[in-house]
Design a protein around this motif. Structure first.
Motif, PDB file in Angstrom:
ATOM      1  N   GLY A 112      -2.451  80.507  60.879  1.00  0.00           N
ATOM      2  CA  GLY A 112      -2.438  81.525  59.827  1.00  0.00           C
ATOM      3  C   GLY A 112      -1.028  81.992  59.514  1.00  0.00           C
ATOM      4  N   GLY A 113      -0.225  82.190  60.568  1.00  0.00           N
ATOM      5  CA  GLY A 113       1.133  82.704  60.374  1.00  0.00           C
ATOM      6  C   GLY A 113       2.005  81.728  59.611  1.00  0.00           C
ATOM      7  N   LEU A 114       1.836  80.436  59.883  1.00  0.00           N
ATOM      8  CA  LEU A 114       2.627  79.421  59.163  1.00  0.00           C
ATOM      9  C   LEU A 114       2.245  79.413  57.686  1.00  0.00           C
ATOM     10  N   ALA A 115       0.941  79.473  57.421  1.00  0.00           N
ATOM     11  CA  ALA A 115       0.485  79.484  56.026  1.00  0.00           C
ATOM     12  C   ALA A 115       1.005  80.722  55.305  1.00  0.00           C
ATOM     13  N   ILE A 116       0.894  81.879  55.962  1.00  0.00           N
ATOM     14  CA  ILE A 116       1.340  83.123  55.316  1.00  0.00           C
ATOM     15  C   ILE A 116       2.860  83.128  55.155  1.00  0.00           C
ATOM     16  N   GLY A 117       3.570  82.645  56.189  1.00  0.00           N
ATOM     17  CA  GLY A 117       5.030  82.591  56.101  1.00  0.00           C
ATOM     18  C   GLY A 117       5.478  81.727  54.935  1.00  0.00           C
ATOM     19  N   GLN A 118       4.775  80.622  54.734  1.00  0.00           N
ATOM     20  CA  GLN A 118       5.085  79.725  53.615  1.00  0.00           C
ATOM     21  C   GLN A 118       4.791  80.408  52.279  1.00  0.00           C
ATOM     22  N   PHE A 196       3.208  89.288  62.820  1.00  0.00           N
ATOM     23  CA  PHE A 196       4.457  89.022  63.542  1.00  0.00           C
ATOM     24  C   PHE A 196       4.830  87.551  63.450  1.00  0.00           C
ATOM     25  N   VAL A 197       3.865  86.684  63.757  1.00  0.00           N
ATOM     26  CA  VAL A 197       4.119  85.242  63.689  1.00  0.00           C
ATOM     27  C   VAL A 197       4.508  84.841  62.266  1.00  0.00           C
ATOM     28  N   ALA A 198       3.794  85.405  61.275  1.00  0.00           N
ATOM     29  CA  ALA A 198       4.076  85.055  59.879  1.00  0.00           C
ATOM     30  C   ALA A 198       5.512  85.417  59.514  1.00  0.00           C
ATOM     31  N   ILE A 199       5.969  86.592  59.938  1.00  0.00           N
ATOM     32  CA  ILE A 199       7.318  87.032  59.558  1.00  0.00           C
ATOM     33  C   ILE A 199       8.380  86.193  60.287  1.00  0.00           C
TER      34      ILE A 199
END
Lengths: 318, 307
Positions: A112-118, A196-199
């Motif tokens: 989820g974090g990678l998708a949101i970060g992108q 946190f992971v996303a940011i």
């Protein structure tokens, strides 16, 4: 510093002789520096030795003991605590819970974090605001997050009823049934970590070298292909770091479990960390708690060793 | 390779395009092209969805805290409160001694943060500027403590603190947490970047180590010290398991544990008051985060992506 004991070499004697008093001064100043150094780090070092190293080591010793914190002294019982642990079904339930909780939380927050970060790095309006709001849960007390989700999970008056209602379903009793409790703590914990992971991913994506992208676009890569063949491998050091730290923090998650389910019903949502607490501070079985803590320590030590071993061999593209 | 020339509507860019088209497909879009409407729409839908995931629970928290009872125990859900029920806060405040919880949290967070950051600054300066032969092994020893899982130390620390007679005291809550490796490392890295010339100049002016630390190195490292302070402070305020173990009476509990006490006092059902209590615990940290988010996120992200 060593000039005095070194045999003077030809050509240096002339320099060495007059420097004698200087050397003595130097040595005195070295001693002063060393004393100052000691004074500056001593409080911190002492706190770390007494409250981090010593307890980790003495915990292993206690795992060979039987003690209820009341008897005058602990009694040495060898490996009995470990034998009890590894022959009890409850312990395997706890290990399984820990694996589900840690695995789903880490994999879920990474994906989820990678998708949101992108998504956040697409230069959209409101993405700055979204970044702030995504990170905010990470800064909240776990106890507050736990209590908030407790209300949201309420099957009669909580958000959960509305959410399941959207699909024509009835909300499960998240925190009070043993089939669902482990998922309740996993979802709440993953929600807190996801932003946190996303940011972190977002920050790492901002730092990626532009020229690699331009070259790849020239080669005809775009859209998902560009993401999969360029972004994802370039981010692998960050992914690795987030996996390791994710495992370490999820395996020690406590406040969300304490506030949402208290490890229950039964031990259906008890993780290793919860068990360490429960055995010591609710059942006063020091030995069992110490043995479970030692198992936790060895697992996390293994994860850390893998990290330090692999960190040196990581792929760097820039 | 730079493609800066491509979006320019000039003859030379047309030539450049033509030259490139010899070996690559000409459809490669220039970076700043406007996306098709459908794609933009889809991206904004995804962004709205993302925002909802993070904001909806917080909206739920803050609205429930001011909802009158008949807005809470109703279905379909009442999203917007029909009246502002501030009595939830006074209910929470009378059901549990929140003034004590606030005081305890404030005392332990402020003193614990001051001590930990203070020790971190002292040892970071020592490692960055003071000569000593066994510096490297000592540095590794201190950083190595970050690998020891905090949860494993609980039991023995409880026994140690008990032997020292500090159970259920502020000392007992604060002291085991003042050892610092993460904040020290953060500050050390910034101190190392203080230029030698400035420090040497101060040295030539006759300033000793303590003088140089206080009036040269610390001011120049202020941004990272501030970041470290914020990160340490959040950890102390949010800490749950250690204060839970080490305190035993209601008047010594800190806010996060007070929240659990409130929940049991309210019979697990008075959600308005419980959410009001949760707001009181969470709001101070949220406000500080909104004000200082750049610094906090920067510090945590630096630890993750450059560490």
């Amino acid at each position: 510093m060593t000039a005095v004991v070194d045999p003077p070499r030809p050509g240096q004697a002339a320099v060495a002789a007059p420097s004698r008093p200087v050397t003595r001064n130097r040595r005195r100043s070295n001693r002063r520096e060393a004393l100052l150094f000691g004074a500056l780090i001593l409080p911190n070092l002492a706190a770390i030795l007494v409250f981090s190293y010593y307890p980790t080591i003495y915990n292993v010793v206690l795992s060979f003991m039987d003690w209820d914190m009341v008897a005058a002294a602990p009694e040495w019982i060898g490996l009995a605590n470990y034998q009890d642990l590894f022959t009890s079904d409850d312990f395997y339930t706890v290990l399984g819970n820990t694996a589900i909780f840690t695995g789903v939380a880490v994999v879920g927050s990474l994906a989820g974090g990678l998708a949101i970060g992108q998504l956040l790095s697409q230069r959209l309006k409101f993405s700055g605001f979204t970044r702030t709001m995504a990170f905010a849960p990470h800064m909240l007390p776990g106890a507050a997050v736990g209590i908030l989700w407790l209300f949201m999970f309420d099957p009669t008056y909580g958000l959960s009823r509305w959410f399941f209602g959207l699909f024509g379903l009835t909300s499960p009793s998240w925190t009070t049934t043993s089939d669902w409790s482990i998922w309740a703590i996993t979802i709440a914990y993953t929600w807190q970590r996801l932003g946190f992971v996303a940011i972190i991913y977002y920050t790492a994506i901002q730092d990626l070298p532009r020229d690699v992208y331009e070259a790849a676009e020239l080669d005809g890569a775009r859209g998902f292909g560009l993401f999969w063949s360029i972004t994802r491998p370039l981010l692998s050091p960050v992914t690795f770091f987030l996996t390791v730290t994710g495992i370490i923090s999820a395996a020690q998650a406590f406040d969300i479990i304490a506030t949402l389910t208290g490890g229950g019903p039964g031990n259906s949502s008890a993780t290793l960390t919860w068990m360490v607490y429960e055995e010591a501070f609710q059942r006063f079985d020091v030995g069992t708690s110490a043995a479970a803590a030692t198992v936790l320590f060895l697992v996390l030590l293994g994860v850390t060793i893998v990290q330090t071993r692999t960190a040196g061999r990581q792929v760097h593209y820039s | 390779m730079s493609l800066d020339v491509r979006p320019l509507p000039t003859a030379s860019s047309a030539v450049a395009d033509a030259a490139l088209s010899a070996d690559v497909p000409t459809t490669a879009p220039p970076r700043r092209v406007r996306r098709p409407l459908a794609v933009r729409l889809a991206l904004y839908v995804l962004l709205a969805l993302t925002l909802t995931v993070f904001v909806l629970p917080l909206v739920w928290l803050f609205t429930s805290a001011v909802k009158p009872e008949h807005d809470i125990y109703v279905y379909p859900l009442q999203w917007i409160p029909t009246a502002l029920e501030l009595a939830n806060f006074s209910d929470a405040w009378t059901a549990a001694p929140f003034d004590r919880f606030f005081l305890n949290s404030l005392i332990t967070t402020v003193s614990g943060t001051t001590l930990e950051v203070g020790l971190a600054v002292l040892s970071a300066y020592a490692f960055a500027f003071v000569r000593f032969r066994w510096k490297t092994p000592l540095f590794l020893l201190m950083l190595g403590s970050m690998m020891l899982p905090g949860h494993v130390t609980l039991l023995v620390n409880y026994i140690t603190v008990g032997n020292l007679g500090w159970l259920n005291t502020y000392l007992g809550i604060v002291l085991p947490g003042i050892g610092s490796a993460f904040a020290m490392f953060l500050i050390y890295q910034q101190m190392r970047r203080v230029s030698d010339e400035v420090v040497d100049a101060a040295k030539l002016d006759g300033a000793g180590h303590l003088r140089r630390m206080w009036s040269v190195v610390i001011p120049m490292s202020r941004p990272m010290i501030l970041t470290g302070t914020l990160i340490v402070m959040f950890a102390k305020w949010n800490d749950y398991v250690w204060p839970l173990i080490v305190t035993s009476t209601v008047d010594m509990r800190t806010l996060p544990i007070g929240l659990m006490f409130l929940r049991s006092q309210e019979g697990y059902t008075n959600w308005g008051a419980i959410m009001a209590g949760t707001v009181m615990v969470a709001l101070p940290m949220l406000l500080i985060f909104f004000v200082a988010q750049r610094r906090i996120i920067g510090g945590l992200a630096a630890g993750a992506t450059k560490g």
